[in-house]
Motif scaffolding. Structure first.
Motif, PDB file in Angstrom:
ATOM      1  N   TYR A  15       0.858  -1.178   0.000  1.00  0.00           N
ATOM      2  CA  TYR A  15       0.000   0.000   0.000  1.00  0.00           C
ATOM      3  C   TYR A  15       0.893   1.226   0.000  1.00  0.00           C
ATOM      4  O   TYR A  15       1.862   1.302   0.749  1.00  0.00           O
ATOM      5  CB  TYR A  15      -0.912  -0.002   1.232  1.00  0.00           C
ATOM      6  N   TRP A  17       1.403   4.775   1.119  1.00  0.00           N
ATOM      7  CA  TRP A  17       0.872   5.698   2.116  1.00  0.00           C
ATOM      8  C   TRP A  17       1.163   7.150   1.779  1.00  0.00           C
ATOM      9  O   TRP A  17       0.739   8.053   2.510  1.00  0.00           O
ATOM     10  CB  TRP A  17       1.453   5.370   3.491  1.00  0.00           C
ATOM     11  N   TRP A  20      -1.941   9.462   1.373  1.00  0.00           N
ATOM     12  CA  TRP A  20      -2.610   9.627   2.670  1.00  0.00           C
ATOM     13  C   TRP A  20      -1.853  10.644   3.515  1.00  0.00           C
ATOM     14  O   TRP A  20      -2.438  11.562   4.082  1.00  0.00           O
ATOM     15  CB  TRP A  20      -2.675   8.262   3.364  1.00  0.00           C
ATOM     16  N   SER A  21      -0.542  10.492   3.571  1.00  0.00           N
ATOM     17  CA  SER A  21       0.282  11.411   4.345  1.00  0.00           C
ATOM     18  C   SER A  21       0.201  12.823   3.784  1.00  0.00           C
ATOM     19  O   SER A  21       0.092  13.804   4.539  1.00  0.00           O
ATOM     20  CB  SER A  21       1.733  10.918   4.341  1.00  0.00           C
ATOM     21  N   LEU A  50       0.818   1.312  12.575  1.00  0.00           N
ATOM     22  CA  LEU A  50       1.625   0.714  11.507  1.00  0.00           C
ATOM     23  C   LEU A  50       2.913   0.115  12.047  1.00  0.00           C
ATOM     24  O   LEU A  50       3.366  -0.933  11.570  1.00  0.00           O
ATOM     25  CB  LEU A  50       1.928   1.745  10.424  1.00  0.00           C
TER      26      LEU A  50
END
Length: 116
Positions: A15, A17, A20-21, A50
């Motif tokens: 995935y 990230w 998202w971050s 995480l």
């Protein structure tokens, strides 16, 4: 969900990230201070999550997956932080907004303990 499924199925996962971050960072730049603080708290809670379920090589879902109970317990802090963030956003939009008394999005963490 991706990480939960990986642990349940004893398989790897992938995935990205970064988006998202970046979304959290963009929101923090324009959010009121109280909301930005909750964005930071949420980001830290997800980071801790995480660390426990995805970054720790000892918890490789293919070789040493978390049980459903362990995963649920580990999911609690980010689920609580998510509701706290959403409620901070709701308050910033209108002081008359009531806090949501439930977790959002079908949380894997079970029932809420703290929805401030």
């Amino acid at each position: 969900m991706v990480i939960s499924r990986a642990h349940a199925d004893r398989q790897g996962w992938d995935y990205d990230w970064s988006e998202w971050s970046a979304a959290l960072t963009r929101a923090s730049l324009v959010a009121p201070a109280a909301v930005a603080a909750e964005i930071d708290n949420f980001g830290r809670a997800v980071g801790d999550f995480l660390d426990q379920v995805a970054r720790d090589p000892a918890r490789d879902p293919a070789r040493n997956p978390l049980s459903q109970e362990e995963f649920t317990q580990t999911s609690r802090a980010p689920a609580q932080a998510q509701v706290q963030l959403v409620n901070a956003i709701r308050r910033s939009l209108s002081k008359g907004q009531k806090a949501l008394p439930f977790w959002i999005g079908g949380s894997l963490a079970g029932s809420p303990d703290d929805t401030r």
